[in-house]
Design a protein around this motif. Structure first.
Motif, PDB file in Angstrom:
ATOM      1  N   SER A  19      12.331  -3.327  28.013  1.00  0.00           N
ATOM      2  CA  SER A  19      13.790  -3.788  28.476  1.00  0.00           C
ATOM      3  C   SER A  19      13.907  -5.410  27.965  1.00  0.00           C
ATOM      4  O   SER A  19      14.978  -5.829  27.517  1.00  0.00           O
ATOM      5  CB  SER A  19      13.883  -4.289  30.283  1.00  0.00           C
ATOM      6  OG  SER A  19      13.561  -2.987  30.680  1.00  0.00           O
ATOM      7  N   LEU A  20      12.702  -6.195  27.752  1.00  0.00           N
ATOM      8  CA  LEU A  20      12.917  -7.672  27.156  1.00  0.00           C
ATOM      9  C   LEU A  20      13.718  -7.508  25.554  1.00  0.00           C
ATOM     10  O   LEU A  20      14.609  -8.279  25.340  1.00  0.00           O
ATOM     11  CB  LEU A  20      11.593  -8.367  27.174  1.00  0.00           C
ATOM     12  CG  LEU A  20      10.854  -8.671  28.419  1.00  0.00           C
ATOM     13  CD1 LEU A  20       9.498  -9.032  28.111  1.00  0.00           C
ATOM     14  CD2 LEU A  20      11.963  -9.732  28.869  1.00  0.00           C
ATOM     15  N   SER A  23      17.279  -6.272  26.140  1.00  0.00           N
ATOM     16  CA  SER A  23      18.146  -7.492  26.482  1.00  0.00           C
ATOM     17  C   SER A  23      18.538  -8.450  25.456  1.00  0.00           C
ATOM     18  O   SER A  23      19.387  -9.138  25.478  1.00  0.00           O
ATOM     19  CB  SER A  23      17.536  -8.158  27.769  1.00  0.00           C
ATOM     20  OG  SER A  23      17.434  -7.344  28.971  1.00  0.00           O
ATOM     21  N   PHE A  29      21.470  -6.348  30.365  1.00  0.00           N
ATOM     22  CA  PHE A  29      20.349  -5.471  30.968  1.00  0.00           C
ATOM     23  C   PHE A  29      20.729  -4.137  30.644  1.00  0.00           C
ATOM     24  O   PHE A  29      21.751  -3.573  31.186  1.00  0.00           O
ATOM     25  CB  PHE A  29      20.106  -5.887  32.589  1.00  0.00           C
ATOM     26  CG  PHE A  29      19.010  -5.242  33.021  1.00  0.00           C
ATOM     27  CD1 PHE A  29      17.408  -5.562  32.368  1.00  0.00           C
ATOM     28  CD2 PHE A  29      18.918  -4.267  33.791  1.00  0.00           C
ATOM     29  CE1 PHE A  29      16.497  -4.887  33.012  1.00  0.00           C
ATOM     30  CE2 PHE A  29      17.999  -3.497  34.467  1.00  0.00           C
ATOM     31  CZ  PHE A  29      16.714  -3.787  33.899  1.00  0.00           C
ATOM     32  N   ASN A 118       7.361 -11.414  33.056  1.00  0.00           N
ATOM     33  CA  ASN A 118       8.542 -10.689  33.271  1.00  0.00           C
ATOM     34  C   ASN A 118       8.972 -10.451  34.794  1.00  0.00           C
ATOM     35  O   ASN A 118       8.031 -10.481  35.711  1.00  0.00           O
ATOM     36  CB  ASN A 118       8.527  -9.475  32.507  1.00  0.00           C
ATOM     37  CG  ASN A 118      10.145  -8.825  32.368  1.00  0.00           C
ATOM     38  OD1 ASN A 118      10.900  -9.553  32.591  1.00  0.00           O
ATOM     39  ND2 ASN A 118      10.271  -7.672  32.154  1.00  0.00           N
ATOM     40  N   ALA A 149      14.288  -9.724  32.156  1.00  0.00           N
ATOM     41  CA  ALA A 149      14.790  -9.185  31.589  1.00  0.00           C
ATOM     42  C   ALA A 149      16.451  -9.006  31.827  1.00  0.00           C
ATOM     43  O   ALA A 149      17.584  -8.732  31.187  1.00  0.00           O
ATOM     44  CB  ALA A 149      14.307  -7.798  30.887  1.00  0.00           C
ATOM     45  N   ILE A 155      15.034 -15.193  27.561  1.00  0.00           N
ATOM     46  CA  ILE A 155      14.870 -14.261  26.716  1.00  0.00           C
ATOM     47  C   ILE A 155      14.482 -14.757  25.196  1.00  0.00           C
ATOM     48  O   ILE A 155      13.679 -14.395  24.630  1.00  0.00           O
ATOM     49  CB  ILE A 155      15.818 -12.939  26.723  1.00  0.00           C
ATOM     50  CG1 ILE A 155      15.742 -12.340  28.205  1.00  0.00           C
ATOM     51  CG2 ILE A 155      15.578 -11.872  25.900  1.00  0.00           C
ATOM     52  CD1 ILE A 155      14.550 -11.793  28.638  1.00  0.00           C
TER      53      ILE A 155
END
Length: 620
Positions: A19-20, A23, A29, A118, A149, A155
């Motif tokens: 997800s990081l 994103s 997201f 996170n 994220a 980020i």
């Protein structure tokens, strides 16, 4: 600087690694998250450090342990991701991930680690209280970043810190336990300070600080900014500022402060500008820049390099006696990792009555190094910071590569300033005495030279028709032109056990007659005439010189002085221009003035031609 950066994300499943990455790329997201994101490359023009960045994801569900180990070995920096709302994922950082990474990396080349917390949007508290003890325990951890994220919090900062950890690592610079810079960093910055201290007074004044600032950051400091910097140092270091200049302690304090405040890129910029690599060693490309030297060419220092070396000498000759004492010489070479000159140097170049290397001897030794081993000379100039102080691209800018000797012979002139004379002869024939006499030492003073300090070389300057030249002597066989030296001429002459006498040998091979020489001259220094003759032969190898006296009174000397005079060169140029480019009109042909000028010019060249023929070219 590295050409690219490779970032690897690891951690327990469901902590948000993929997800990081997604994103960061999409700036939103993702609704659907795959097991693993494909490797992505961020172009250099969109990264803060202008370096291409590769981001690699890891998934336990899709990859084997072997694949993980391969990715760890290729990574430049590893981000260990945990979920701030999952204590088990935090515990796994120390119980699993750090030991796994340590076991699969070289202990001498550790990969920097970034701890990434996170899902900060799911809790109201911070995980830093738990993470700080871990950071203090493991020196490989560069920093910790809490992010989300889902709401895109930190980020970009996460990947910026990861990139920064590779390009500007803290590890080589700073020890968190001692809260001080590491010895190698202190050593490198100390050398940088001494190179920048152009007058060697122990402080960087405003002009030197601005020169340093322009060198490293391409912009000078504003006067007020300069005062603010010194005020910060004054408040924290009692001896950091002296005579309104920055001392070494103040300079080191500033860089410690930069690192502690997370601005270690400032220190790295300085280090890299002065030639240091990521291991705080001077880079090979810095010490040994490319320099092409053809087989029949030689290498000499040019005018700019001599000016630089003169400045180095002047700033270390504290007592202004035109010689370097052992303490002054040690101070000069303090920026070197080792002492480059041994005890034999004092018997290679001119020294004063105390045995200290004189200004002329100092330049002669640099000339010798350049001639014999130009790569060593480039290395030495690199230690002294030649490219920085002289504002040149590299040390190679200070070297002149002479043209092929064959061209010199064809043109019957040379632009070289250094000439090599090889000396050979039987045991106890006086070779060592001949070399040492070149340095002004008679037989009595030569007896004080210790055997282990004897040198195979002697180099000094001679003057040939008003031009200063370096003559380098060395023991070995030699090619023509040759000269026979009748050494120890103060002793009774003995019969030479050979088929012909030395004089007959010289006549047979069209060499100058044997030149008498002795270094047994009591208190006086030996005569230098023979060395001038040797240099003359080296400069004019094509000429069978009838005269070897360089007295400036005989026909040969007078002709040479005339040929080298500025007046004759000007006259010759104008005559050539008149002959080659002047359009002769009918009126000129009828003018008595024109024919008078032509007659004078023809007579002048005829006289010179006959003189040169008789002196230089006529066979013996």
């Amino acid at each position: 600087m590295r050409k690219d950066v490779r970032i690897l994300l690891v951690g327990e499943s469901k902590v948000g690694k993929t997800s990081l990455i997604m994103s960061l790329v999409s700036e939103e997201f993702p609704e659907v998250v795959p097991y693993r994101a494909e490797e992505i490359t961020i172009p250099a023009d969109v990264t803060p450090e202008r370096v291409p960045t590769h981001i690699v994801d890891y998934s336990e569900a899709e990859q084997t342990d072997e694949q993980l180990f391969q990715e760890i070995s290729k990574a430049n920096v590893i981000c260990i991701v945990y979920a701030v709302n999952n204590k088990k994922s935090i515990e796994k950082v120390t119980s699993h991930w750090i030991p796994l990474i340590t076991d699969n990396t070289d202990k001498d080349n550790r990969v920097p680690l970034i701890l990434v917390g996170n899902k900060s949007d799911l809790v109201e508290h911070s995980s830093m209280e738990t993470i700080l003890p871990i950071m203090n325990q493991y020196s490989d951890i560069e920093t910790c970043v809490e992010c989300s994220a889902k709401n895109l919090k930190n980020i970009s900062e996460l990947f910026y810190y990861a990139q920064k950890a590779v390009l500007h690592p803290t590890g080589p610079l700073y020890c968190p336990e001692r809260k001080d810079m590491k010895p190698l960093c202190v050593k490198a910055l100390t050398r940088i300070f001494k190179v920048s201290d152009l007058d060697n007074d122990g402080i960087l004044n405003d002009n030197q600080l601005n020169f340093f600032q322009r060198t490293c950051f391409n912009a000078p400091l504003a006067p007020q900014a300069l005062e603010d910097v010194k005020n910060v140092v004054r408040k924290n270091v009692s001896d950091g500022v002296r005579d309104n200049g920055l001392t070494l302690n103040g300079f080191l304090f500033l860089h410690t402060l930069f690192i502690q405040r997370g601005r270690h890129e400032t220190t790295w910029t300085v280090l890299r500008r002065f030639g240091y690599d990521d291991d705080l060693e001077l880079h090979q490309d810095y010490l040994f820049p490319q320099l092409k030297v053809p087989p029949d060419a030689t290498t000499e220092l040019n005018h700019d390099a001599y000016l630089f070396l003169q400045g180095v000498f002047d700033k270390h000759d504290k007592d202004r006696d035109c010689a370097l004492s052992p303490e002054e010489l040690k101070d000069l070479f303090d920026v070197f990792p080792y002492m480059p000159w041994g005890a034999d140097v004092s018997n290679t170049v001119c020294t004063n009555d105390k045995g200290w290397i004189t200004y002329q001897g100092y330049l002669s030794q640099w000339t010798l190094t350049t001639y014999l081993d130009v790569q060593r000379c480039l290395e030495y100039l690199g230690y002294l910071g030649y490219s920085i102080v002289a504002e040149q691209e590299s040390q190679a800018a200070g070297i002149t590569v002479t043209r092929d000797k064959k061209i010199d012979l064809q043109k019957r002139q040379t632009q070289r300033s250094v000439f090599r004379c090889n000396v050979f002869g039987d045991v106890c024939s006086g070779k060592s005495g001949f070399l040492q006499a070149f340095l002004g030492r008679n037989l009595m003073s030569q007896k004080n030279i210790r055997e282990e300090h004897r040198s195979f070389y002697a180099i000094s300057t001679t003057y040939v028709y008003g031009q200063e030249k370096y003559l380098l002597q060395y023991f070995m066989d030699s090619k023509t032109p040759c000269m026979m030296i009748a050494a120890k001429s103060d002793l009774p002459e003995v019969k030479q056990q050979y088929g012909c006498t030395p004089l007959e040998f010289c006549r047979k091979h069209k060499m100058p007659p044997p030149q008498s020489f002795t270094c047994n001259t009591a208190a006086a220094a030996p005569s230098r005439d023979i060395y001038t003759k040797l240099t003359t032969v080296a400069m004019y190898p094509h000429a069978r010189l009838r005269c070897m006296c360089t007295c400036n009174r005989c026909t040969f000397c007078l002709c040479q002085n005339l040929l080298n005079s500025e007046l004759l060169q000007t006259v010759r140029t104008k005559l050539y221009a008149a002959v080659l480019s002047r359009h002769v009109s009918q009126a000129d042909l009828k003018s008595s003035t024109f024919w008078l000028r032509a007659s004078v010019g023809a007579a002048m060249f005829a006289v010179l031609g006959i003189a040169m023929y008789r002196v230089l070219l006529k066979p013996r």
